[in-house]
Scaffold this motif. Sequence first.
Motif, PDB file in Angstrom:
ATOM      1  N   ALA A   1      22.632  22.703 -11.481  1.00 12.81           N
ATOM      2  CA  ALA A   1      21.809  22.252 -10.352  1.00 12.81           C
ATOM      3  C   ALA A   1      20.477  22.989 -10.265  1.00 12.81           C
ATOM      4  O   ALA A   1      19.464  22.403  -9.891  1.00 12.81           O
ATOM      5  CB  ALA A   1      22.580  22.429  -9.040  1.00 12.81           C
ATOM      6  N   TYR A   2      20.471  24.277 -10.611  1.00 10.08           N
ATOM      7  CA  TYR A   2      19.259  25.090 -10.454  1.00 10.08           C
ATOM      8  C   TYR A   2      18.612  25.436 -11.793  1.00 10.08           C
ATOM      9  O   TYR A   2      17.769  26.319 -11.863  1.00 10.08           O
ATOM     10  CB  TYR A   2      19.575  26.357  -9.648  1.00 10.08           C
ATOM     11  N   ASN A   3      19.016  24.739 -12.856  1.00  6.40           N
ATOM     12  CA  ASN A   3      18.420  24.918 -14.185  1.00  6.40           C
ATOM     13  C   ASN A   3      18.476  26.385 -14.633  1.00  6.40           C
ATOM     14  O   ASN A   3      17.493  26.924 -15.141  1.00  6.40           O
ATOM     15  CB  ASN A   3      16.980  24.395 -14.212  1.00  6.40           C
ATOM     16  N   MET A   4      19.622  27.000 -14.426  1.00  5.77           N
ATOM     17  CA  MET A   4      19.813  28.397 -14.800  1.00  5.77           C
ATOM     18  C   MET A   4      20.394  28.450 -16.216  1.00  5.77           C
ATOM     19  O   MET A   4      21.463  27.887 -16.463  1.00  5.77           O
ATOM     20  CB  MET A   4      20.773  29.084 -13.810  1.00  5.77           C
ATOM     21  N   PRO A   5      19.734  29.125 -17.150  1.00  5.85           N
ATOM     22  CA  PRO A   5      20.221  29.158 -18.542  1.00  5.85           C
ATOM     23  C   PRO A   5      21.354  30.170 -18.736  1.00  5.85           C
ATOM     24  O   PRO A   5      21.185  31.198 -19.384  1.00  5.85           O
ATOM     25  CB  PRO A   5      18.970  29.556 -19.329  1.00  5.85           C
ATOM     26  N   LEU A   6      22.509  29.866 -18.163  1.00  6.98           N
ATOM     27  CA  LEU A   6      23.625  30.802 -18.222  1.00  6.98           C
ATOM     28  C   LEU A   6      24.548  30.510 -19.400  1.00  6.98           C
ATOM     29  O   LEU A   6      24.899  29.366 -19.657  1.00  6.98           O
ATOM     30  CB  LEU A   6      24.447  30.744 -16.931  1.00  6.98           C
ATOM     31  N   ALA A   7      24.927  31.572 -20.110  1.00  4.76           N
ATOM     32  CA  ALA A   7      25.958  31.511 -21.140  1.00  4.76           C
ATOM     33  C   ALA A   7      27.213  32.069 -20.470  1.00  4.76           C
ATOM     34  O   ALA A   7      27.398  33.277 -20.367  1.00  4.76           O
ATOM     35  CB  ALA A   7      25.562  32.342 -22.347  1.00  4.76           C
ATOM     36  N   LEU A   8      28.047  31.172 -19.957  1.00  8.33           N
ATOM     37  CA  LEU A   8      29.196  31.560 -19.139  1.00  8.33           C
ATOM     38  C   LEU A   8      30.413  31.904 -19.988  1.00  8.33           C
ATOM     39  O   LEU A   8      30.709  31.224 -20.969  1.00  8.33           O
ATOM     40  CB  LEU A   8      29.546  30.416 -18.181  1.00  8.33           C
ATOM     41  N   ALA A   9      31.106  32.968 -19.580  1.00 10.06           N
ATOM     42  CA  ALA A   9      32.317  33.393 -20.280  1.00 10.06           C
ATOM     43  C   ALA A   9      33.349  33.871 -19.268  1.00 10.06           C
ATOM     44  O   ALA A   9      33.001  34.334 -18.186  1.00 10.06           O
ATOM     45  CB  ALA A   9      31.994  34.526 -21.252  1.00 10.06           C
ATOM     46  N   VAL A  10      34.610  33.763 -19.650  1.00 10.97           N
ATOM     47  CA  VAL A  10      35.715  34.294 -18.854  1.00 10.97           C
ATOM     48  C   VAL A  10      36.415  35.331 -19.709  1.00 10.97           C
ATOM     49  O   VAL A  10      36.726  35.070 -20.873  1.00 10.97           O
ATOM     50  CB  VAL A  10      36.710  33.183 -18.443  1.00 10.97           C
ATOM     51  N   GLY A  11      36.625  36.521 -19.144  1.00 11.07           N
ATOM     52  CA  GLY A  11      37.263  37.584 -19.909  1.00 11.07           C
ATOM     53  C   GLY A  11      38.525  38.086 -19.240  1.00 11.07           C
ATOM     54  O   GLY A  11      38.789  37.801 -18.074  1.00 11.07           O
ATOM     55  N   THR A  12      39.274  38.856 -20.004  1.00 13.51           N
ATOM     56  CA  THR A  12      40.432  39.540 -19.439  1.00 13.51           C
ATOM     57  C   THR A  12      39.921  40.533 -18.406  1.00 13.51           C
ATOM     58  O   THR A  12      38.721  40.820 -18.344  1.00 13.51           O
ATOM     59  CB  THR A  12      41.195  40.315 -20.526  1.00 13.51           C
ATOM     60  N   TRP A  13      40.817  41.117 -17.636  1.00 16.23           N
ATOM     61  CA  TRP A  13      40.397  42.110 -16.649  1.00 16.23           C
ATOM     62  C   TRP A  13      39.671  43.258 -17.348  1.00 16.23           C
ATOM     63  O   TRP A  13      38.642  43.740 -16.887  1.00 16.23           O
ATOM     64  CB  TRP A  13      41.588  42.624 -15.842  1.00 16.23           C
ATOM     65  N   ALA A  14      40.173  43.690 -18.492  1.00 15.12           N
ATOM     66  CA  ALA A  14      39.538  44.784 -19.234  1.00 15.12           C
ATOM     67  C   ALA A  14      38.118  44.410 -19.644  1.00 15.12           C
ATOM     68  O   ALA A  14      37.187  45.203 -19.485  1.00 15.12           O
ATOM     69  CB  ALA A  14      40.375  45.152 -20.459  1.00 15.12           C
ATOM     70  N   HIS A  15      37.948  43.208 -20.178  1.00  8.24           N
ATOM     71  CA  HIS A  15      36.601  42.763 -20.567  1.00  8.24           C
ATOM     72  C   HIS A  15      35.707  42.590 -19.341  1.00  8.24           C
ATOM     73  O   HIS A  15      34.548  42.995 -19.342  1.00  8.24           O
ATOM     74  CB  HIS A  15      36.657  41.440 -21.336  1.00  8.24           C
TER      75      HIS A  15
END
Length: 126
Positions: free
Chosen positions: A32-46
């Motif tokens: 929606a806001y044209n944000m160039p995000l490289a999204l990731a989901v990590g373990t709690w440690a990461h």
Amino acid sequence: APACRKDPSTCIPAIDGGDGWFLDVSMQRAAAYNMPLALAVGTWAHYTTVPTAVDMLLYWWSPDNTFLDLSPTPIKFPENNKDEWMDGTKVTESVRVTLRKWTHHALPSTDQRLMEFVQRFTVSAP
């Protein structure tokens, strides 16, 4: 995010934890806001260590102190639109949640010391 895919050289890394606690919101806002995000989901440690080594966006809440040393700055979005959120469009601010203390109704008569502890216990934002 579309802006990141369009020009990968502009991508900003962003991490979420758990099962992607806030991933749906981050994806919608990035688009929606044209944000160039490289999204990731990590373990709690990461999730708890990578942001201390890499300059990146992260999902954080208060009063958690995991990233307090990083002095994170919140990104402000338009004021919450309850109707849009109810419809699944989550591009405005989230609703603030008030933390409250609750106890079992029998606690005062069962364990007075514990009840006194709970009454004195406070949580505050950094």
